[in-house]
Design a protein around this motif. Structure first.
Motif, PDB file in Angstrom:
ATOM      1  N   GLY A 199      -9.324  -2.620  -7.011  1.00 47.20           N
ATOM      2  CA  GLY A 199      -8.896  -1.681  -5.966  1.00 47.20           C
ATOM      3  C   GLY A 199      -9.520  -0.289  -6.059  1.00 47.20           C
ATOM      4  N   VAL A 200     -10.404  -0.068  -7.022  1.00 48.13           N
ATOM      5  CA  VAL A 200     -10.968   1.269  -7.214  1.00 48.13           C
ATOM      6  C   VAL A 200     -11.837   1.689  -6.031  1.00 48.13           C
ATOM      7  CG1 VAL A 200     -12.368   2.725  -8.731  1.00 48.13           C
ATOM      8  CG2 VAL A 200     -10.897   0.948  -9.714  1.00 48.13           C
ATOM      9  N   ASP A 201     -12.675   0.753  -5.577  1.00 45.34           N
ATOM     10  CA  ASP A 201     -13.535   1.053  -4.424  1.00 45.34           C
ATOM     11  C   ASP A 201     -12.692   1.408  -3.197  1.00 45.34           C
ATOM     12  OD1 ASP A 201     -16.236   0.777  -2.927  1.00 45.34           O
ATOM     13  OD2 ASP A 201     -14.914  -0.598  -1.837  1.00 45.34           O
ATOM     14  N   ALA A 202     -11.660   0.625  -2.937  1.00 46.21           N
ATOM     15  CA  ALA A 202     -10.776   0.914  -1.795  1.00 46.21           C
ATOM     16  C   ALA A 202     -10.095   2.271  -1.975  1.00 46.21           C
ATOM     17  CB  ALA A 202      -9.733  -0.191  -1.635  1.00 46.21           C
ATOM     18  N   ALA A 203      -9.748   2.613  -3.216  1.00 52.64           N
ATOM     19  CA  ALA A 203      -9.075   3.896  -3.466  1.00 52.64           C
ATOM     20  C   ALA A 203     -10.036   5.071  -3.232  1.00 52.64           C
ATOM     21  CB  ALA A 203      -8.517   3.928  -4.881  1.00 52.64           C
ATOM     22  N   HIS A 204     -11.309   4.898  -3.581  1.00 53.75           N
ATOM     23  CA  HIS A 204     -12.284   5.946  -3.255  1.00 53.75           C
ATOM     24  C   HIS A 204     -12.288   6.211  -1.745  1.00 53.75           C
ATOM     25  CE1 HIS A 204     -14.762   4.914  -7.109  1.00 53.75           C
ATOM     26  NE2 HIS A 204     -13.987   5.965  -7.322  1.00 53.75           N
ATOM     27  N   LYS A 222      -5.000  11.213  -8.310  1.00 55.13           N
ATOM     28  CA  LYS A 222      -3.567  11.028  -8.047  1.00 55.13           C
ATOM     29  C   LYS A 222      -3.275   9.729  -7.294  1.00 55.13           C
ATOM     30  CE  LYS A 222      -2.652  15.261  -9.492  1.00 55.13           C
ATOM     31  NZ  LYS A 222      -2.971  16.353  -8.560  1.00 55.13           N
ATOM     32  N   ALA A 223      -4.314   9.034  -6.889  1.00 59.30           N
ATOM     33  CA  ALA A 223      -4.106   7.820  -6.092  1.00 59.30           C
ATOM     34  C   ALA A 223      -3.504   6.716  -6.951  1.00 59.30           C
ATOM     35  CB  ALA A 223      -5.428   7.347  -5.497  1.00 59.30           C
ATOM     36  N   TYR A 224      -2.601   5.924  -6.362  1.00 59.51           N
ATOM     37  CA  TYR A 224      -2.072   4.741  -7.042  1.00 59.51           C
ATOM     38  C   TYR A 224      -2.996   3.570  -6.705  1.00 59.51           C
ATOM     39  CZ  TYR A 224       0.807   0.732  -8.144  1.00 59.51           C
ATOM     40  OH  TYR A 224       1.256  -0.454  -8.645  1.00 59.51           O
ATOM     41  N   VAL A 225      -3.470   2.871  -7.731  1.00 56.90           N
ATOM     42  CA  VAL A 225      -4.478   1.824  -7.523  1.00 56.90           C
ATOM     43  C   VAL A 225      -4.044   0.528  -8.169  1.00 56.90           C
ATOM     44  CG1 VAL A 225      -6.926   1.276  -7.703  1.00 56.90           C
ATOM     45  CG2 VAL A 225      -6.205   3.672  -7.698  1.00 56.90           C
ATOM     46  N   GLU A 226      -3.869  -0.500  -7.351  1.00 53.99           N
ATOM     47  CA  GLU A 226      -3.509  -1.832  -7.863  1.00 53.99           C
ATOM     48  C   GLU A 226      -4.364  -2.858  -7.132  1.00 53.99           C
ATOM     49  OE1 GLU A 226       0.756  -2.703  -7.683  1.00 53.99           O
ATOM     50  OE2 GLU A 226       0.275  -4.807  -7.354  1.00 53.99           O
ATOM     51  N   GLY A 227      -5.045  -3.703  -7.883  1.00 57.14           N
ATOM     52  CA  GLY A 227      -5.967  -4.679  -7.278  1.00 57.14           C
ATOM     53  C   GLY A 227      -5.302  -6.004  -6.965  1.00 57.14           C
ATOM     54  N   ILE A 228      -6.131  -7.030  -6.804  1.00 59.98           N
ATOM     55  CA  ILE A 228      -5.609  -8.332  -6.356  1.00 59.98           C
ATOM     56  C   ILE A 228      -5.641  -9.382  -7.449  1.00 59.98           C
ATOM     57  CG2 ILE A 228      -6.268  -7.897  -3.968  1.00 59.98           C
ATOM     58  CD1 ILE A 228      -8.577  -9.952  -4.470  1.00 59.98           C
ATOM     59  N   GLY A 258       5.072  15.397   0.798  1.00 63.26           N
ATOM     60  CA  GLY A 258       3.701  15.304   0.308  1.00 63.26           C
ATOM     61  C   GLY A 258       2.984  14.142   0.964  1.00 63.26           C
ATOM     62  N   VAL A 259       1.924  13.680   0.304  1.00 61.41           N
ATOM     63  CA  VAL A 259       1.108  12.609   0.869  1.00 61.41           C
ATOM     64  C   VAL A 259       1.202  11.380  -0.022  1.00 61.41           C
ATOM     65  CG1 VAL A 259      -1.299  11.922   1.245  1.00 61.41           C
ATOM     66  CG2 VAL A 259      -0.492  14.131   2.085  1.00 61.41           C
ATOM     67  N   GLU A 260       1.398  10.222   0.590  1.00 58.27           N
ATOM     68  CA  GLU A 260       1.285   8.962  -0.157  1.00 58.27           C
ATOM     69  C   GLU A 260      -0.170   8.504  -0.093  1.00 58.27           C
ATOM     70  OE1 GLU A 260       3.911   6.009   1.374  1.00 58.27           O
ATOM     71  OE2 GLU A 260       5.726   7.159   0.969  1.00 58.27           O
ATOM     72  N   LEU A 261      -0.721   8.149  -1.234  1.00 54.84           N
ATOM     73  CA  LEU A 261      -2.107   7.669  -1.287  1.00 54.84           C
ATOM     74  C   LEU A 261      -2.129   6.493  -2.247  1.00 54.84           C
ATOM     75  CD1 LEU A 261      -5.126   7.948  -0.685  1.00 54.84           C
ATOM     76  CD2 LEU A 261      -5.258   9.721  -2.439  1.00 54.84           C
TER      77      LEU A 261
END
Lengths: 435, 435
Positions: A199-204, A222-228, A258-261
């Motif tokens: 999920g890192v690419d999608a988070a970028h 600060k992004a929450y990143v969880e892959g598949i 705030g913002v959810e990311l």
């Protein structure tokens, strides 16, 4: 009119595509732009490849720094990738008064604030349509097309590799590992697929979109990143039975606090258009206060789709480079002094719904215990499946969909459910968005 | 910075929406545009309504000509509609050196060439994002986002009224006339719905998109226009059985011999994303050589979605009005001296596939006669349904889908089929696009 001179850094897949499209559609592009756009210099470590792709009449060099300091070059196109030398080259190009076009989402998500601030000081443009969703003009749509709106949230299928894998898992009922191998064989996944499947690419990409949608700095850290990688076929099937499809979504939502990311596998109602985006295709759904929901769909990767975005940026810069900098489209959609320091919320404070799957003993009272815990946490249940236990088994699956709740709250309830003696192992939890 | 002064002509639905959104999102829009955008004058025949919507601090007049000649006004927003006084006002505004924003597709499709030529001479901009597909930034996508591409074709659901009617006919199995009444009661169709249901509105929009996609003049008078008034529920059902959905599409396709420009009910494979655009929503699918297929989806009408497009144009003009005219985005995407005189082909020369439904006597040899005629015309059959005759009836329906052929050819074959004594009445013919 005098041609615009472009220096190309990196002649891999996208660089080659940019060369091909710019040459093939030279007449069409010049008829639109009003002046020729010419790649006059190419820098690549592989000079042989560069010669093969670029042909005659183009200066070749293996020294990219000689391009970003060349007074003949108007625009530098950075297609090297990564945070290292790419960052140095982009900053050096800006320092030398050159406009920059880049497809490098990692660089912008991590070092974008530094880069845009340098560009602002020098009065040059940094354009990055190709960094998000390949050829889909989503940056332009967010930054210019929806400029009248307060953007409330956006949700995107912005990684083709993972969407291909999820489509195949669903269609063929195969486990993740098998489909990943197939995707690698077909060229849809790289030899080291970590950035995509985690999920890192999608988070970028979600980070970049969040910044231009809300006028906030890049906050990738600060992004929450969880892959598949932990998705099981069983959950894909249960989701289908309940009328949902599982997609890896990049989500950015503006809330009071705030913002959810966040990037994570997400159940979406099957009847939504975006739930039907299959294979390696990308799509971004944007919810804004005046226009309502709009969706943008197309190829998110590949040589020519990405080149399409790179060249659109070249034409934009060609048009705007004579305008005074105050009147250009701002890098983050909002004027530099108007970017607001709104924090990204920790994942604990995110509001979403949940798909919960738990393995339980087939005894009276089990469901009552579980629903009591959810009720105590003020989590209401939207739908439920309780499977009959298989022949000769004493255990069965319960699947529940919840209404909206705060993640901290859901975590607490899940921990209590897991501590029940009748519940086996961990509760499988996937977030759900009705969009 | 000094505010941009806007004069608004017509404060109906879209005018009111523009007022509301500009006021509600004033801070957000100014943060993006870098300077305030203010409606300082409103012209409307209904001064009472104007006063109610505009409130204090805005000059009101019932004389629109006094606005387009007012030296204090920078941009005129024309929301009156129609070809009459709107054309005069727009030309007068241009003559007075004002930029123009309009949502008037009829005006542009019919008088666009004259208007753009006048604007070109004066060095002012005429912006019209709101004229096609409401709030979807499709004009910007075609003109700027896809600028690297040779656009091959585009197909759009660009009339919400007819898409709502078709969705309802399919969902509820009701005839056209009943659903039209429902649509009128719900406000999805006007009291006089002719322009919508006969396809004229869609043809205006398709004409505008064809011009900017291919760099050709507006040729509305050459467009083929067929509405949905003759569609029968039976055909919608048969299409579903064959895996297709019927939509009113506006199609523009570039071919060697010229451009196809046509609006008509069209079968589309149900699995295509655009086939699943339901209700009053709009979507445009664009096929281009570098990027491949991209799709743009959203609300195509309504006060605030259309206002979203009007204001995006206001911001674009605010940004570009200080640029030298040669570097602005050209009205028709291509530089004025690069617009090509490519003719729109007559409908006879269009290439498409067909859905054919015919009522035949249930006798041996009938199918052989029909397929022989098609084979003679080199039309090949892709799929077929032959219904069993209903109890006690001697006649039945045959439904066929053909492969691609030229319309003239199809017409000739249909005429021969209709002349067979075993065929009752006319052959029902609907065009089919695989997209």
């Amino acid at each position: 009119m005098k041609p615009i001179n472009v220096g190309l850094l990196g002649i891999g897949t996208v660089g080659g595509g940019t060369f091909t499209v710019l040459k093939r559609n030279e007449e069409e592009i010049t008829r639109r732009a009003g002046r020729p756009i010419r790649i006059t210099t190419v820098a690549d470590k592989n000079l042989e490849l560069a010669r093969k792709v670029a042909g005659e009449g183009v200066r070749l060099t293996d020294d990219a720094f000689s391009v970003v300091t060349d007074p003949e070059i108007d625009i530098v196109v950075e297609l090297i990738g990564g945070y290292g030398v790419a960052r140095e080259l982009v900053l050096k190009a800006i320092e030398n008064g050159k406009h920059v076009v880049t497809a490098n989402k990692a660089l912008l998500a991590v070092h974008g604030n530094e880069i845009f601030s340098a560009a602002q000081k020098k009065g040059v443009m940094v354009a990055f349509e190709a960094a998000v969703a390949g050829g889909i003009p989503i940056i332009k749509a967010l930054r210019e097309g929806l400029t009248a709106n307060r953007i409330q949230w956006l949700a995107g299928i912005i990684n083709g590799t993972t969407n291909f894998i999820l489509s195949e898992m669903r269609d063929k009922g195969l486990p993740f590992a098998d489909v990943l191998k197939e995707a690698q064989a077909l060229g849809y996944a790289e030899a080291d697929p970590t950035f995509d499947i985690e999920g890192v690419d999608a988070a970028h990409k979600a980070t970049i979109m969040s910044a231009i949608a809300f006028g906030i700095p890049m906050q990738f850290d600060k992004a929450y990143v969880e892959g598949i990688t932990k998705l099981e076929s069983a959950d894909i099937e249960y989701a289908e039975q309940l009328g949902y499809r599982i997609k890896l979504l990049g989500i950015a939502r503006k809330r009071e606090a705030g913002v959810e990311l966040r990037v994570h596998p997400t159940l979406i109602p099957t009847k939504r258009l975006i739930a039907n985006v299959e294979g390696a295709m990308n799509a971004v759904l944007v919810q804004a206060d005046a226009v309502g929901a709009t969706l943008y769909y197309g190829k998110g990767a590949g040589a020519e789709p990405t080149a399409s975005a790179v060249i659109a940026d070249l034409v934009d810069i060609t048009r705007l480079h004579t305008a005074d900098p105050e009147h250009r489209v701002p890098h983050l959609a909002f004027q530099p002094d108007q970017v607001q320091d709104i924090a990204v919320l920790p994942i604990d404070e995110v509001e979403t719904s949940y798909y919960l799957r738990m393995r339980v003993e087939d005894k009276p009272g089990v469901l009552a215990d579980i629903t009591r815990i959810l009720a105590d946490s003020e989590i209401s249940i939207d739908a439920m499946i309780q499977k009959e236990p298989a022949e000769g088994e004493a255990q069965t699956d319960i699947i529940m969909l919840t209404h909206l709740t705060v993640e901290r709250n859901a975590n607490a309830a899940i921990a209590r459910i897991e501590s029940l003696p009748v519940v086996q192992g961990k509760v499988k939890r996937i977030r759900l968005e009705n969009l």
